[in-house]
Design a protein around this motif. Structure first.
Motif, mmCIF file in Angstrom:
data_model
loop_
_atom_site.group_PDB
_atom_site.id
_atom_site.type_symbol
_atom_site.label_atom_id
_atom_site.label_comp_id
_atom_site.label_asym_id
_atom_site.label_seq_id
_atom_site.Cartn_x
_atom_site.Cartn_y
_atom_site.Cartn_z
ATOM 1 N N SER A 225 -62.068 50.220 -11.219
ATOM 2 C CA SER A 225 -60.773 50.973 -11.593
ATOM 3 C C SER A 225 -61.401 52.420 -12.352
ATOM 4 C CB SER A 225 -60.112 50.265 -12.645
ATOM 5 O OG SER A 225 -59.186 50.930 -13.148
ATOM 6 N N ARG A 226 -62.433 52.294 -13.018
ATOM 7 C CA ARG A 226 -63.215 53.320 -13.818
ATOM 8 C C ARG A 226 -63.855 54.432 -12.706
ATOM 9 N NH1 ARG A 226 -67.359 51.526 -18.554
ATOM 10 N NH2 ARG A 226 -67.198 53.693 -18.534
ATOM 11 N N PHE A 227 -64.303 53.645 -11.858
ATOM 12 C CA PHE A 227 -64.747 54.713 -10.714
ATOM 13 C C PHE A 227 -63.731 55.420 -10.087
ATOM 14 C CE2 PHE A 227 -65.755 54.869 -5.892
ATOM 15 C CZ PHE A 227 -66.657 55.907 -6.055
ATOM 16 N N LEU A 228 -62.652 55.094 -9.831
ATOM 17 C CA LEU A 228 -61.537 55.957 -9.352
ATOM 18 C C LEU A 228 -61.031 56.979 -10.407
ATOM 19 C CD1 LEU A 228 -59.479 53.271 -7.607
ATOM 20 C CD2 LEU A 228 -60.775 54.713 -6.317
ATOM 21 N N GLU A 229 -61.302 56.402 -11.673
ATOM 22 C CA GLU A 229 -60.548 57.464 -12.782
ATOM 23 C C GLU A 229 -61.675 58.589 -12.691
ATOM 24 O OE1 GLU A 229 -60.530 55.150 -16.218
ATOM 25 O OE2 GLU A 229 -58.315 54.103 -15.416
ATOM 26 N N LEU A 230 -62.909 58.335 -12.555
ATOM 27 C CA LEU A 230 -64.124 59.115 -12.724
ATOM 28 C C LEU A 230 -63.901 60.290 -11.518
ATOM 29 C CD1 LEU A 230 -66.840 59.933 -14.108
ATOM 30 C CD2 LEU A 230 -68.039 58.563 -12.466
ATOM 31 N N ILE A 231 -63.436 59.670 -10.410
ATOM 32 C CA ILE A 231 -63.278 60.601 -9.203
ATOM 33 C C ILE A 231 -62.337 61.448 -9.570
ATOM 34 C CG2 ILE A 231 -62.668 60.522 -6.916
ATOM 35 C CD1 ILE A 231 -64.020 58.003 -6.137
ATOM 36 N N GLN A 232 -60.971 61.191 -10.102
ATOM 37 C CA GLN A 232 -60.047 61.854 -10.551
ATOM 38 C C GLN A 232 -60.194 63.223 -11.253
ATOM 39 O OE1 GLN A 232 -56.774 61.392 -9.308
ATOM 40 N NE2 GLN A 232 -56.212 63.411 -10.145
ATOM 41 N N GLU A 233 -61.342 62.822 -12.463
ATOM 42 C CA GLU A 233 -61.737 63.539 -13.379
ATOM 43 C C GLU A 233 -62.945 64.571 -12.821
ATOM 44 O OE1 GLU A 233 -63.423 61.473 -16.185
ATOM 45 O OE2 GLU A 233 -61.535 60.229 -16.907
ATOM 46 N N THR A 234 -63.682 64.144 -11.907
ATOM 47 C CA THR A 234 -64.670 65.144 -11.501
ATOM 48 C C THR A 234 -64.344 65.920 -10.322
ATOM 49 O OG1 THR A 234 -66.093 63.075 -11.924
ATOM 50 C CG2 THR A 234 -67.219 64.757 -10.496
ATOM 51 N N HIS A 235 -63.355 65.478 -9.438
ATOM 52 C CA HIS A 235 -62.758 66.061 -8.323
ATOM 53 C C HIS A 235 -61.420 66.322 -8.292
ATOM 54 C CE1 HIS A 235 -66.731 65.600 -6.467
ATOM 55 N NE2 HIS A 235 -66.771 64.421 -6.722
ATOM 56 N N ALA B 297 -59.231 65.050 -5.136
ATOM 57 C CA ALA B 297 -59.207 63.619 -5.275
ATOM 58 C C ALA B 297 -58.348 62.750 -4.506
ATOM 59 C CB ALA B 297 -58.471 63.314 -6.779
ATOM 60 N N ARG B 298 -57.010 63.394 -4.198
ATOM 61 C CA ARG B 298 -56.092 62.686 -3.393
ATOM 62 C C ARG B 298 -56.704 62.474 -1.995
ATOM 63 N NH1 ARG B 298 -51.361 65.517 -0.444
ATOM 64 N NH2 ARG B 298 -53.287 66.179 0.715
ATOM 65 N N CYS C 134 -57.441 50.949 -4.827
ATOM 66 C CA CYS C 134 -57.113 52.093 -4.486
ATOM 67 C C CYS C 134 -55.591 52.610 -4.094
ATOM 68 C CB CYS C 134 -57.728 52.408 -2.960
ATOM 69 S SG CYS C 134 -59.613 52.512 -3.178
ATOM 70 N N ILE C 135 -54.887 51.355 -4.048
ATOM 71 C CA ILE C 135 -53.529 51.628 -3.470
ATOM 72 C C ILE C 135 -52.874 51.574 -5.048
ATOM 73 C CG2 ILE C 135 -51.514 50.227 -2.715
ATOM 74 C CD1 ILE C 135 -53.189 48.986 -0.434
ATOM 75 N N ASN C 136 -53.182 50.558 -5.769
ATOM 76 C CA ASN C 136 -52.501 50.899 -7.042
ATOM 77 C C ASN C 136 -52.981 52.075 -7.758
ATOM 78 O OD1 ASN C 136 -51.453 48.312 -6.898
ATOM 79 N ND2 ASN C 136 -53.206 47.352 -7.812
ATOM 80 N N PHE C 137 -53.994 52.678 -7.527
ATOM 81 C CA PHE C 137 -54.091 54.165 -8.201
ATOM 82 C C PHE C 137 -53.619 55.045 -7.598
ATOM 83 C CE2 PHE C 137 -56.921 57.657 -9.204
ATOM 84 C CZ PHE C 137 -57.055 57.478 -10.674
ATOM 85 N N LEU C 138 -53.416 55.094 -6.200
ATOM 86 C CA LEU C 138 -52.646 56.015 -5.599
ATOM 87 C C LEU C 138 -51.280 56.014 -6.032
ATOM 88 C CD1 LEU C 138 -54.184 56.094 -2.025
ATOM 89 C CD2 LEU C 138 -54.012 57.967 -3.431
ATOM 90 N N VAL C 139 -50.561 54.886 -6.267
ATOM 91 C CA VAL C 139 -49.543 54.584 -6.665
ATOM 92 C C VAL C 139 -48.973 55.294 -8.001
ATOM 93 C CG1 VAL C 139 -47.333 53.117 -7.113
ATOM 94 C CG2 VAL C 139 -48.909 52.781 -4.947
ATOM 95 N N GLU C 140 -49.999 55.004 -8.802
ATOM 96 C CA GLU C 140 -49.944 55.461 -10.171
ATOM 97 C C GLU C 140 -50.029 56.847 -10.226
ATOM 98 O OE1 GLU C 140 -53.028 53.008 -12.230
ATOM 99 O OE2 GLU C 140 -51.930 51.352 -11.931
ATOM 100 N N GLN C 141 -50.817 57.559 -9.518
ATOM 101 C CA GLN C 141 -50.913 59.066 -9.823
ATOM 102 C C GLN C 141 -49.514 59.717 -8.872
ATOM 103 O OE1 GLN C 141 -53.485 60.586 -11.296
ATOM 104 N NE2 GLN C 141 -53.949 58.272 -11.888
ATOM 105 N N GLU D 93 -46.952 59.819 0.095
ATOM 106 C CA GLU D 93 -47.800 60.055 0.955
ATOM 107 C C GLU D 93 -48.506 58.968 1.468
ATOM 108 O OE1 GLU D 93 -48.879 62.583 -2.632
ATOM 109 O OE2 GLU D 93 -49.667 64.143 -1.239
ATOM 110 N N LEU D 94 -48.727 57.934 0.582
ATOM 111 C CA LEU D 94 -49.255 56.798 0.860
ATOM 112 C C LEU D 94 -48.580 55.905 2.179
ATOM 113 C CD1 LEU D 94 -51.626 54.577 0.618
ATOM 114 C CD2 LEU D 94 -50.329 53.478 -1.243
ATOM 115 N N ALA D 95 -47.313 55.835 1.774
ATOM 116 C CA ALA D 95 -46.511 55.321 2.931
ATOM 117 C C ALA D 95 -46.344 55.990 4.105
ATOM 118 C CB ALA D 95 -44.904 55.381 2.402
ATOM 119 N N ALA D 96 -46.455 57.319 4.046
ATOM 120 C CA ALA D 96 -46.383 58.304 5.475
ATOM 121 C C ALA D 96 -48.022 58.107 6.138
ATOM 122 C CB ALA D 96 -46.416 59.552 5.005
#
Length: 616
Positions: A276-286, A290-291, A309-316, A321-324
């Motif tokens: 989870s922290r890894f995904l947050e770090l990606i969002q902050e760094t890129h 990120a998407r 990954c799925i939960n993070f995409l939904v939360e963001q 876009e995920l459904a498509a």
């Protein structure tokens, strides 16, 4: 054994003198462990026969030579857990249920120097607790023992659990281990343990030393790969925060994931608790990319990381876009097994209803079959395929996916199932039964398969070996090569315009059809040497001389197995038109055969056995 009995044995065999103390310990009532017979109790000593009488579990009153027992049997002290299991059952059972750490402490007290290797201790505990319950019990007990200040826990199974003379706190033990290791990975793991265990103020002062050790490991160690270095940097930064130190360490977490091309490889190895922290770090760094990065990581994700990954995409806010994207991947057959597994597990979830409603279709079942087949073909050994397991275990899954299918689509999917490499035959039939329940006409597939297995094929050994070699080449070489070609072609993008992918998929259909046909033929084959052939009438394994009605010319045919044939030598299969027409005919009988649009008439002149001819 009393002293007189021991003296008599030593007088008979003076070499036993050095073992006198052990012989004297072999007295009635003593508990023992034998290398072959296991746990038992000495009941008596037969002086006339000079034999110990021992009750082992499953072997009562077993006589044994004391001299032989010196090297094969140990007399257990009264405090040994196996003995106490017999003599103080209530207390031992209470410790097993309520105080596992104390049980281990008391177990160690029975060993010399209060120490036993992990292997020795686990063997004893397994016998006390029972093999069936031990694994689960020990998994929980080890965590409690690790926190017990009285016990030093080994890093390896070959090292010892030691009962300390002076109890040591868990924090002090971790610090001791940290200072005693040079392994960068071990230091990072111990530092994390220490942060969790730290409860005393005086220990927090030592965290500064630990912080420097971890920082040096992250910066300089060549033992760490990128994912381990990233996790180490995260532990380092948490330590710095805990001690209130200024965080100016290098490399930073952001620097380690600065190259987008490294992220897929890093994601494959990061610990579950850091995902989870890894995904947050990606969002902050890129922030800009990120998407797209997250969708790339989802595509190649495994296990719990898929869910993260799925939960993070939904939360963001990327649910639409995920459904498509999932729908597009399904169309392109780019849905990988972990994502498919997540979809079927969450198909009834209210939280993801909007995301998944359009995916629960027959096309998803096709994607599942493809993913299972692909994983089975790539596997180097027989291993579980989670997607195949859930298809078998979830009795509603096939009916859910076929709810909008028409009969033709269902039949195609059933055929795909029957060709799939990821299921055993019994499982295929069980799954096919679920198809038949919804579409009864698919029953014809089962009937056709049964019919094809009714007739056996007589084949020669040489032709069988050739056919088997052909099958092995397809399974072990051609199909894996084709699977790799499909995987490579899929990576090229849009499958609608991807000619390489289409050609590879066509090749796959041909190969799978060839494989299925060969399996059915090999399954029906009965290898024979044709020695049972009779000369009374034409059969497989006979040499037949025939005369044509038109010109009276004679020809000799050797009729062999279903897969034999050599026109130049007039060797034919009993399944050919001529072979089938001649079967059962006797000398003097005439048959008509349609060859090339013409009717030919043959008269059987003479019948001999192929086995007799080949033996000459």
């Amino acid at each position: 054994m009393n002293s007189e009995a021991v003296s008599a044995l030593i007088a008979k065999s003076p070499s036993l003198k050095a073992a006198k103390p052990k012989l004297e310990a072999m007295e009635p009532g003593a508990y023992v462990v034998h290398r072959s017979w296991g746990f038992g109790q000495i009941k008596s000593y037969d002086e006339a026969a000079q034999r110990l009488i021992i009750d082992f579990k499953g072997k009562r009153a077993h006589p044994m030579d004391p001299a032989f027992c010196i090297t094969t049997m140990d007399v257990l002290p009264e405090k040994h857990l196996l003995v106490r299991k017999e003599t103080d059952t209530k207390r031992v059972n209470e410790l097993i249920a309520e105080n596992p750490a104390q049980l281990v402490v008391e177990a160690l007290q029975a060993y010399p120097n209060n120490a036993a290797t992990a292997i020795e201790l686990e063997i004893t505990l397994a016998q006390v607790i029972g093999e069936e319950k031990f694994k689960k019990w020990w998994a929980a007990a080890k965590k409690l023992v690790a926190k017990d200040p009285r016990v030093a826990v080994p890093e390896k199974k070959t090292e010892c659990y030691v009962l300390r003379e002076t109890p040591v706190s868990a924090e002090d033990e971790i610090l001791e281990q940290f200072n005693g290791t040079r392994s960068a990975r071990r230091r990072i793991a111990l530092a994390e343990e220490l942060m969790v265990a730290t409860g005393r103020k005086d220990v927090k002062a030592d965290l500064s030393v630990v912080l420097k050790g971890v920082a040096d490991a992250v910066k300089d160690s060549n033992q760490l790969d990128a994912s381990e270095r990233l996790y180490g940097a995260a532990v380092r930064d948490d330590l710095a925060k805990a001690v209130g130190a200024e965080n100016n360490f290098a490399p930073t977490q952001a620097a380690i994931i600065g190259n987008v091309r490294d992220l897929v490889a890093i994601s494959e190895k990061i610990p579950v608790q850091f995902q989870s922290r890894f995904l947050e770090l990606i969002q902050e760094t890129h922030p800009i990319e990120a998407r797209d990065i997250l969708f790339t990581l989802l595509k190649t994700s495994q296990g719990k990381f898929t869910t993260e990954c799925i939960n993070f995409l939904v939360e963001q806010g990327h649910a639409d876009e995920l459904a498509a994207t999932l729908k597009r991947w399904q169309t392109e057959q780019n849905l990988r097994a972990p994502v498919l597994l997540w979809i079927v597990k969450n198909r009834h979830s209210k939280k993801f209803a909007k995301l998944l409603n359009d995916l629960i279709t027959p096309r998803l079942l096709s994607a599942i079959f493809f993913a299972i087949d692909y994983e089975a073909l790539q596997a180097s050994s027989a291993r579980r395929i989670p997607l195949a397991d859930i298809l078998s275990e979830d009795t509603d899954l096939i009916s859910d996916l076929l709810s909008t299918a028409d009969p033709e689509t269902a039949r195609d999917l059933a055929n795909t199932l029957m060709l799939n490499q990821g299921f055993e035959e019994l499982t295929k039939k069980s799954l096919l039964a679920r198809f038949i329940k919804i579409f009864p006409k698919i029953q014809s597939l089962v009937a056709a398969d049964a019919e094809s297995k009714e007739e056996q094929l007589l084949v020669s050994r040489s032709s069988y070996d050739r056919k088997r070699e052909e099958y092995e080449t397809i399974v072990s070489k051609k199909i894996p090569e084709n699977s790799r070609a499909i995987a490579t072609a899929r990576e090229h993008g849009d499958l609608k315009e991807n000619s390489e992918y289409k050609m590879a998929k066509q090749d796959q259909q041909v190969l799978m059809a060839q494989k299925t046909l060969l399996e059915r033929e090999l399954g029906r084959a009965r290898v024979t040497d044709f020695k049972e052939a009779s000369i009374e009438q034409v059969s497989a394994g006979t040499v037949v001389e025939v005369k044509t009605a038109a010109g009276g010319a004679t020809t000799t045919y050797t009729i062999l197995g279903a897969w034999d044939g050599d026109p130049e030598k007039h060797i034919i299969s009993y399944k050919t038109a001529i072979g089938a027409a001649l079967l059962g005919r006797k000398p003097g009988e005439t048959v008509k055969v349609k060859l090339g649009g013409n009717d030919e008439e043959y008269t059987v002149v003479k019948i001999t056995r192929f086995a007799d001819k080949s033996a000459v």
